[in-house]
Each structure stands twice: as structure tokens, then as C-alpha cells.
Write a protein that holds these residues in place. Structure first.
Motif, PDB file in Angstrom:
ATOM      1  N   VAL A   1     -10.856  15.809   2.074  1.00 25.99           N
ATOM      2  CA  VAL A   1      -9.411  15.641   2.301  1.00 25.99           C
ATOM      3  C   VAL A   1      -9.159  14.467   3.246  1.00 25.99           C
ATOM      4  CG1 VAL A   1      -7.383  16.696   3.372  1.00 25.99           C
ATOM      5  CG2 VAL A   1      -8.774  18.021   1.791  1.00 25.99           C
ATOM      6  N   MET A   2      -9.919  14.382   4.328  1.00 26.90           N
ATOM      7  CA  MET A   2      -9.784  13.265   5.259  1.00 26.90           C
ATOM      8  C   MET A   2     -10.109  11.949   4.571  1.00 26.90           C
ATOM      9  SD  MET A   2      -8.712  14.372   8.130  1.00 26.90           S
ATOM     10  CE  MET A   2      -8.526  15.909   9.033  1.00 26.90           C
ATOM     11  N   PHE A   3     -11.103  11.977   3.715  1.00 28.61           N
ATOM     12  CA  PHE A   3     -11.502  10.776   2.993  1.00 28.61           C
ATOM     13  C   PHE A   3     -10.394  10.320   2.045  1.00 28.61           C
ATOM     14  CE2 PHE A   3     -14.613   8.580   0.071  1.00 28.61           C
ATOM     15  CZ  PHE A   3     -14.957   7.607   0.988  1.00 28.61           C
ATOM     16  N   VAL A   4      -9.762  11.263   1.354  1.00 33.02           N
ATOM     17  CA  VAL A   4      -8.671  10.941   0.437  1.00 33.02           C
ATOM     18  C   VAL A   4      -7.470  10.383   1.198  1.00 33.02           C
ATOM     19  CG1 VAL A   4      -6.978  11.950  -1.143  1.00 33.02           C
ATOM     20  CG2 VAL A   4      -9.385  12.564  -1.350  1.00 33.02           C
ATOM     21  N   LEU A   5      -7.123  10.988   2.325  1.00 30.51           N
ATOM     22  CA  LEU A   5      -5.993  10.498   3.123  1.00 30.51           C
ATOM     23  C   LEU A   5      -6.233   9.079   3.611  1.00 30.51           C
ATOM     24  CD1 LEU A   5      -5.102  13.665   5.253  1.00 30.51           C
ATOM     25  CD2 LEU A   5      -3.835  12.716   3.316  1.00 30.51           C
ATOM     26  N   MET A   6      -7.449   8.801   4.030  1.00 28.80           N
ATOM     27  CA  MET A   6      -7.778   7.458   4.500  1.00 28.80           C
ATOM     28  C   MET A   6      -7.640   6.441   3.372  1.00 28.80           C
ATOM     29  SD  MET A   6     -11.434   6.116   5.937  1.00 28.80           S
ATOM     30  CE  MET A   6     -12.167   6.442   4.329  1.00 28.80           C
ATOM     31  N   LEU A   7      -8.069   6.818   2.168  1.00 30.91           N
ATOM     32  CA  LEU A   7      -8.040   5.883   1.045  1.00 30.91           C
ATOM     33  C   LEU A   7      -6.653   5.719   0.431  1.00 30.91           C
ATOM     34  CD1 LEU A   7     -11.385   6.783  -0.757  1.00 30.91           C
ATOM     35  CD2 LEU A   7     -10.831   4.670   0.434  1.00 30.91           C
ATOM     36  N   VAL A   8      -5.733   6.625   0.727  1.00 26.28           N
ATOM     37  CA  VAL A   8      -4.379   6.453   0.217  1.00 26.28           C
ATOM     38  C   VAL A   8      -3.516   5.668   1.205  1.00 26.28           C
ATOM     39  CG1 VAL A   8      -3.363   8.577   1.162  1.00 26.28           C
ATOM     40  CG2 VAL A   8      -2.498   7.640  -0.984  1.00 26.28           C
ATOM     41  N   ILE A   9      -3.834   5.763   2.490  1.00 29.38           N
ATOM     42  CA  ILE A   9      -3.051   5.053   3.504  1.00 29.38           C
ATOM     43  C   ILE A   9      -3.467   3.587   3.580  1.00 29.38           C
ATOM     44  CG2 ILE A   9      -2.596   4.888   5.991  1.00 29.38           C
ATOM     45  CD1 ILE A   9      -2.789   7.921   6.121  1.00 29.38           C
ATOM     46  N   THR A  10      -4.778   3.338   3.561  1.00 33.80           N
ATOM     47  CA  THR A  10      -5.280   1.985   3.798  1.00 33.80           C
ATOM     48  C   THR A  10      -4.782   0.961   2.783  1.00 33.80           C
ATOM     49  OG1 THR A  10      -7.248   2.894   4.855  1.00 33.80           O
ATOM     50  CG2 THR A  10      -7.349   0.614   4.118  1.00 33.80           C
ATOM     51  N   PRO A  11      -4.958   1.154   1.465  1.00 27.26           N
ATOM     52  CA  PRO A  11      -4.485   0.118   0.533  1.00 27.26           C
ATOM     53  C   PRO A  11      -2.981  -0.049   0.536  1.00 27.26           C
ATOM     54  CG  PRO A  11      -5.245   2.057  -0.662  1.00 27.26           C
ATOM     55  CD  PRO A  11      -5.627   2.259   0.755  1.00 27.26           C
ATOM     56  N   THR A  12      -2.248   1.045   0.802  1.00 31.26           N
ATOM     57  CA  THR A  12      -0.785   0.945   0.822  1.00 31.26           C
ATOM     58  C   THR A  12      -0.311   0.056   1.961  1.00 31.26           C
ATOM     59  OG1 THR A  12      -0.623   3.173  -0.127  1.00 31.26           O
ATOM     60  CG2 THR A  12       1.353   2.257   0.889  1.00 31.26           C
ATOM     61  N   VAL A  13      -0.784   0.353   3.172  1.00 37.14           N
ATOM     62  CA  VAL A  13      -0.366  -0.423   4.344  1.00 37.14           C
ATOM     63  C   VAL A  13      -0.885  -1.851   4.260  1.00 37.14           C
ATOM     64  CG1 VAL A  13      -0.512  -0.571   6.859  1.00 37.14           C
ATOM     65  CG2 VAL A  13      -0.238   1.651   5.763  1.00 37.14           C
ATOM     66  N   MET A  14      -2.137  -2.014   3.850  1.00 35.93           N
ATOM     67  CA  MET A  14      -2.734  -3.351   3.774  1.00 35.93           C
ATOM     68  C   MET A  14      -1.991  -4.227   2.779  1.00 35.93           C
ATOM     69  SD  MET A  14      -6.606  -4.403   2.670  1.00 35.93           S
ATOM     70  CE  MET A  14      -6.314  -3.739   1.039  1.00 35.93           C
ATOM     71  N   LEU A  15      -1.690  -3.673   1.612  1.00 39.17           N
ATOM     72  CA  LEU A  15      -1.007  -4.464   0.591  1.00 39.17           C
ATOM     73  C   LEU A  15       0.401  -4.837   1.032  1.00 39.17           C
ATOM     74  CD1 LEU A  15      -1.334  -5.607  -2.258  1.00 39.17           C
ATOM     75  CD2 LEU A  15      -0.364  -3.475  -3.132  1.00 39.17           C
ATOM     76  N   LEU A  16       1.084  -3.907   1.667  1.00 39.79           N
ATOM     77  CA  LEU A  16       2.441  -4.191   2.138  1.00 39.79           C
ATOM     78  C   LEU A  16       2.440  -5.276   3.198  1.00 39.79           C
ATOM     79  CD1 LEU A  16       5.439  -3.472   2.085  1.00 39.79           C
ATOM     80  CD2 LEU A  16       4.968  -1.702   3.779  1.00 39.79           C
ATOM     81  N   ARG A  17       1.494  -5.207   4.110  1.00 40.08           N
ATOM     82  CA  ARG A  17       1.418  -6.214   5.166  1.00 40.08           C
ATOM     83  C   ARG A  17       1.051  -7.590   4.597  1.00 40.08           C
ATOM     84  NH1 ARG A  17       3.918  -5.521   9.544  1.00 40.08           N
ATOM     85  NH2 ARG A  17       2.584  -7.146  10.377  1.00 40.08           N
ATOM     86  N   LEU A  18       0.164  -7.608   3.602  1.00 39.56           N
ATOM     87  CA  LEU A  18      -0.239  -8.882   3.019  1.00 39.56           C
ATOM     88  C   LEU A  18       0.907  -9.533   2.250  1.00 39.56           C
ATOM     89  CD1 LEU A  18      -3.835  -8.062   1.739  1.00 39.56           C
ATOM     90  CD2 LEU A  18      -3.230  -9.647   3.563  1.00 39.56           C
TER      91      LEU A  18
END
Length: 289
Positions: free
Chosen positions: A111-128
Motif C-alpha cells: 500500500v505504501m509502495f502504491v501511494l508513493m508511485l501514484v504521488i510521485t509521477p503526478t507531482v513531478m509531471l505537473l511541476r515539469l
């Protein structure tokens, strides 16, 4: 007390988290390395921990380099550490990934692994995408987000397999960490060999969503990034105060240098005019003497 709208809060967040652009290419290389090492480490006792650490470091590096807020980085760090700690228990027993002594510990780690992988690409892509200039590094960030989306669905499929007693691909089908990653990227790229298929309707729905999302991502985010390479978006610079201030300082310096050059040229022209006038006066005085 003055109320602020959601748009004002969002712009304030962007300004508060804005940082100097840092290259995202190392994150892409680290993500590719973790994908390549997945089948190599799958059969080892502590291979799962190493994989979680690699992907976790890539996620934290992505959030740091794209200027995510401190709260998001802290939450991602907690998720990575929790996943590593929860994974270390089943790995220490030496049992298979899906047959640990404490299944709930594996579920918590996943569950922690899934949460990390859903937050990271979303925030990273938005910032980029909010950067004022589209560069090759922006393209590297988009590709990193695409690969991490594939890792997210692989982790989600494995989580469903841990929660349900039957296999995600049906009873009697042996699976490993590499199996879910293989099926996820085959689905994401819509290749679909057919050697593995979800056995439940919910699994089939998730696979359909991943296939659609993968194609939409390629024809929109990646395609638009490639077509706009080198293009600048001046209206985004207000979200990057440090860049705007640097540009204003550079423009002021250039204006001052231009003014100084113009003043020097005017002084030189005045001096030349005065010297010409003095020469003419000397010539006019000479015949009378």
C-alpha cells in the motif's frame, strides 16, 4: 479575515515551492535501472528490499529536483521508509514474495509502495509542465512519469493479488514480482501477448484503464513535449519569481550598459564637435593676423 480562492492558494503554493530547475535525467536513468534489475533481483532473498529502495530513491529524487513542497517530500519519505521496513520482515524469513509469515505486513508495504508511485509521477509531471521553457530535460521527466505509471499499475496488481486469496491471473497461476511488471508494461504499451490475462472483472477493468491511459499519455503529454521542444512560455515565469528576478536584473544591467555606451558616444561626439569648432575658429583668426 480575507478569504483566498482556490486558484490563489494554488498559485501561492507554486510560488512557495518554486526552485531552480534541476536536471531530471538522473531520475530517468535510475528508474530504467530499477526496471532492468527487477528480474535479476526477483529470486534473491533481499531482492525486494533493494528494488523498493531503488524505486523509492528515484521517487524522492524526482520530487526534490522538480521543487515539490516539503510536506509532499516528507510524506513520500515516510512512505518509502515504511515500505522498506514492512518489506524487510517477509524478506528476512526467506520465503517467497507472496507467501511471507505475515501477509498483512506485505499488504501494508505494498500500500505504501502504491501511494508513493501514484504521488510521485503526478507531482513531478505537473511541476515539469509548469516550467517556462520546454527542454530535453522536460522530455526526460515525461518519460520518467510514463515508466513510473507502469510501475504503479504493476504494484497495484500485486496488491490485489495479496489481498485476494486467488491469484490475480486465476487459480493455479504462479506469479512473481517480474510477472506483474511484465504484464503492466505489456498492457501500458497495448502489445498484449495474451500469455497473462486478469481473471476477475475488476482486474480486467484496471488493465483496460492502464491501456487507455498509456496511449493517451503518449499522444498528449509526450507528443506535445516533443513538438514544443525549445519553446518558451513567458506567462509561466510569474510562477518562478527567482527566474523573473534574474531576468529583470539582467535587463536592468543591459539597459544600464546601453545607457552608459550612449552617454560615452554622446560625450565623444560633443568633444569632436568642440574640437572641430576650435579648429574652424583658429582658421578664421589666422588670416586676420
Amino acid at each position: 479575515m480575507k478569504r483566498t480562492s482556490l486558484a490563489d492558494r494554488w498559485q501561492a503554493y507554486l510560488r512557495s515551492t518554486s526552485e531552480q530547475e534541476r536536471p531530471i535525467t538522473p531520475v530517468l536513468l535510475l528508474t530504467i535501472s530499477s526496471i532492468i534489475m527487477m528480474p535479476l533481483l526477483d529470486g534473491f532473498r533481499f531482492g525486494r528490499i533493494v528494488l523498493v529502495m531503488l524505486i523509492g530513491v528515484a521517487a524522492l529524487m524526482a520530487l526534490t529536483r522538480t521543487g515539490a513542497s516539503r510536506r509532499i517530500r516528507l510524506g513520500a519519505s515516510i512512505a518509502v521508509i515504511s515500505a522498506i521496513i514492512a518489506t524487510s520482515g517477509p524478506a528476512a524469513t526467506g520465503g517467497p514474495l507472496a507467501q511471507g509469515t505475515n501477509p498483512w505486513q506485505q499488504i501494508l508495504a505494498q500500500v505504501m509502495f502504491v501511494l508513493m508511485l501514484v504521488i510521485t509521477p503526478t507531482v513531478m509531471l505537473l511541476r515539469l509542465l509548469l516550467r517556462p521553457r520546454i527542454t530535453l530535460d522536460t522530455l526526460a521527466g515525461a518519460l520518467t512519469a510514463y515508466l513510473q505509471i507502469g510501475l504503479f499499475f504493476a504494484a497495484l496488481y500485486r496488491l490485489l493479488n495479496l489481498i485476494d486469496s486467488d491469484s490475480f491471473f486465476g487459480p493455479g497461476v504462479e506469479t512473481s514480482e517480474q510477472t506483474y511488471q511484465y504484464f503492466s508494461f505489456i498492457t501500458l504499451t497495448t502489445v498484449g501477448y495474451g500469455d497473462y490475462t486478469p481473471a476477475t472483472e475488476f482486474g480486467q477493468t484496471l488493465a483496460s484503464i492502464e491501456a487507455i491511459f498509456g496511449q493517451v499519455f503518449l499522444v498528449t503529454v509526450v507528443a506535445l513535449t516533443v513538438s514544443n521542444l525549445g519553446r518558451e512560455f513567458p506567462h509561466r515565469r510569474r510562477l518562478h519569481p527567482e527566474e523573473e528576478s534574474e531576468e529583470s536584473e539582467e535587463s536592468e544591467e543591459s539597459e544600464e550598459s546601453e545607457e552608459s555606451e550612449e552617454s560615452e558616444e554622446s560625450e565623444e561626439s560633443d568633444e569632436s564637435d568642440e574640437s572641430d569648432e576650435s579648429d574652424e575658429s583658429d582658421e578664421s583668426v589666422a588670416p586676420g593676423s
